[in-house]
Design a protein around this motif. Structure first.
Motif, mmCIF file in Angstrom:
data_model
loop_
_atom_site.group_PDB
_atom_site.id
_atom_site.type_symbol
_atom_site.label_atom_id
_atom_site.label_comp_id
_atom_site.label_asym_id
_atom_site.label_seq_id
_atom_site.Cartn_x
_atom_site.Cartn_y
_atom_site.Cartn_z
ATOM 1 N N ILE A 8 -7.792 10.229 2.026
ATOM 2 C CA ILE A 8 -7.048 10.714 0.862
ATOM 3 C C ILE A 8 -7.454 9.891 -0.357
ATOM 4 O O ILE A 8 -7.699 10.432 -1.435
ATOM 5 N N GLY A 9 -7.541 8.576 -0.185
ATOM 6 C CA GLY A 9 -7.958 7.694 -1.274
ATOM 7 C C GLY A 9 -9.347 8.033 -1.779
ATOM 8 O O GLY A 9 -9.586 8.088 -2.990
ATOM 9 N N LYS A 10 -10.280 8.283 -0.862
ATOM 10 C CA LYS A 10 -11.646 8.645 -1.262
ATOM 11 C C LYS A 10 -11.667 9.965 -2.021
ATOM 12 O O LYS A 10 -12.335 10.100 -3.041
ATOM 13 N N ARG A 11 -10.907 10.929 -1.513
ATOM 14 C CA ARG A 11 -10.874 12.229 -2.196
ATOM 15 C C ARG A 11 -10.204 12.117 -3.570
ATOM 16 O O ARG A 11 -10.666 12.716 -4.539
ATOM 17 N N PHE A 12 -9.138 11.321 -3.659
ATOM 18 C CA PHE A 12 -8.471 11.162 -4.952
ATOM 19 C C PHE A 12 -9.377 10.428 -5.938
ATOM 20 O O PHE A 12 -9.434 10.772 -7.116
ATOM 21 N N SER A 38 -3.487 1.866 -7.488
ATOM 22 C CA SER A 38 -4.630 1.155 -6.913
ATOM 23 C C SER A 38 -4.644 1.292 -5.392
ATOM 24 O O SER A 38 -5.694 1.520 -4.793
ATOM 25 N N ASN A 39 -3.483 1.175 -4.772
ATOM 26 C CA ASN A 39 -3.404 1.320 -3.314
ATOM 27 C C ASN A 39 -3.800 2.726 -2.870
ATOM 28 O O ASN A 39 -4.488 2.888 -1.862
ATOM 29 N N ILE A 40 -3.374 3.736 -3.610
ATOM 30 C CA ILE A 40 -3.748 5.109 -3.254
ATOM 31 C C ILE A 40 -5.255 5.285 -3.394
ATOM 32 O O ILE A 40 -5.910 5.823 -2.501
ATOM 33 N N LEU A 41 -5.811 4.821 -4.503
ATOM 34 C CA LEU A 41 -7.248 4.960 -4.727
ATOM 35 C C LEU A 41 -8.069 4.200 -3.694
ATOM 36 O O LEU A 41 -9.176 4.608 -3.343
ATOM 37 N N CYS A 42 -7.522 3.089 -3.203
ATOM 38 C CA CYS A 42 -8.220 2.287 -2.184
ATOM 39 C C CYS A 42 -7.908 2.764 -0.769
ATOM 40 O O CYS A 42 -8.521 2.300 0.184
ATOM 41 N N GLY A 43 -6.942 3.657 -0.635
ATOM 42 C CA GLY A 43 -6.609 4.195 0.688
ATOM 43 C C GLY A 43 -5.888 3.212 1.579
ATOM 44 O O GLY A 43 -6.147 3.144 2.774
ATOM 45 N N LYS A 44 -4.961 2.440 1.000
ATOM 46 C CA LYS A 44 -4.231 1.481 1.833
ATOM 47 C C LYS A 44 -2.817 1.263 1.308
ATOM 48 O O LYS A 44 -2.566 1.335 0.109
ATOM 49 N N ASN A 45 -1.897 1.020 2.239
ATOM 50 C CA ASN A 45 -0.568 0.505 1.944
ATOM 51 C C ASN A 45 0.210 1.301 0.900
ATOM 52 O O ASN A 45 0.616 0.766 -0.129
ATOM 53 N N TYR A 46 0.414 2.588 1.159
ATOM 54 C CA TYR A 46 1.266 3.376 0.272
ATOM 55 C C TYR A 46 2.045 4.404 1.082
ATOM 56 O O TYR A 46 1.672 4.723 2.208
ATOM 57 N N LEU A 48 3.761 8.243 1.545
ATOM 58 C CA LEU A 48 3.448 9.623 1.194
ATOM 59 C C LEU A 48 4.291 10.073 0.003
ATOM 60 O O LEU A 48 3.816 10.831 -0.842
ATOM 61 N N ASP A 49 5.519 9.582 -0.096
ATOM 62 C CA ASP A 49 6.366 9.914 -1.251
ATOM 63 C C ASP A 49 5.734 9.441 -2.552
ATOM 64 O O ASP A 49 5.833 10.119 -3.581
ATOM 65 N N GLU A 50 5.089 8.286 -2.530
ATOM 66 C CA GLU A 50 4.420 7.767 -3.721
ATOM 67 C C GLU A 50 3.246 8.662 -4.099
ATOM 68 O O GLU A 50 3.036 8.965 -5.276
ATOM 69 N N LEU A 51 2.498 9.111 -3.089
ATOM 70 C CA LEU A 51 1.373 10.011 -3.338
ATOM 71 C C LEU A 51 1.864 11.322 -3.947
ATOM 72 O O LEU A 51 1.311 11.800 -4.936
ATOM 73 N N VAL A 52 2.916 11.889 -3.389
ATOM 74 C CA VAL A 52 3.459 13.156 -3.884
ATOM 75 C C VAL A 52 3.908 13.011 -5.336
ATOM 76 O O VAL A 52 3.635 13.881 -6.169
#
Length: 139
Positions: A8-12, A38-46, A48-52
């Motif tokens: 998800i991080g790679k795709r984002f 930064s965590n979402i973009l790196c694909g770690k420690n987040y 799903l609510d934060e992503l949404v």
């Protein structure tokens, strides 16, 4: 199907790169904090609510593609052809640079999928990209 937060991080990152969005713009657009982004973009420690909460700010982003890698990166265009769903109209880059970057990112995503043991059909995407390049080379 399991959710892979690294993918998800790679795709984002791919999406934000294509849209030429840097961290300050992302912070302003989403109202999120830098650590979460930064965590979402790196694909770690987040969560799903934060992503949404962040993804809802990107009207043209196909969440099925973001989360599962299925379908197109962009949502289909509306009947009225508005920019929000028309990636060509929303992109700032010239076509050649965009296509080169997309091809490089597909190679990176393919390598990540293979390393994870996934068998995405990236070859078909590459073929479609080549066909698109060939059909638009006269532009």
């Amino acid at each position: 199907m399991a959710i892979d937060i690294q993918q998800i991080g790679k795709r984002f990152r791919f999406y934000t790169s294509i849209k030429e969005l840097e961290m300050p713009q992302l912070l302003e657009m989403t109202g999120s904090n830098e650590t979460v982004l930064s965590n979402i973009l790196c694909g770690k420690n987040y969560l799903l609510d934060e992503l949404v909460a962040i993804v809802k700010n990107f009207q043209d982003l196909n969440t099925q593609w973001l989360i599962y890698g299925e379908g197109s990166m962009f949502k289909p265009m509306d009947e009225d052809g508005t920019c929000k769903d028309n990636p060509k109209a929303c992109l700032k880059k010239d076509r050649a640079a965009y296509l080169r970057q997309m091809q490089n990112m597909l190679i990176e995503l393919d390598a990540a999928e293979v390393a994870k043991g996934h068998h995405a059909d990236v070859e078909a995407l590459k073929a479609k990209l080549e066909a698109y390049k060939a059909s638009h080379s006269q532009d």
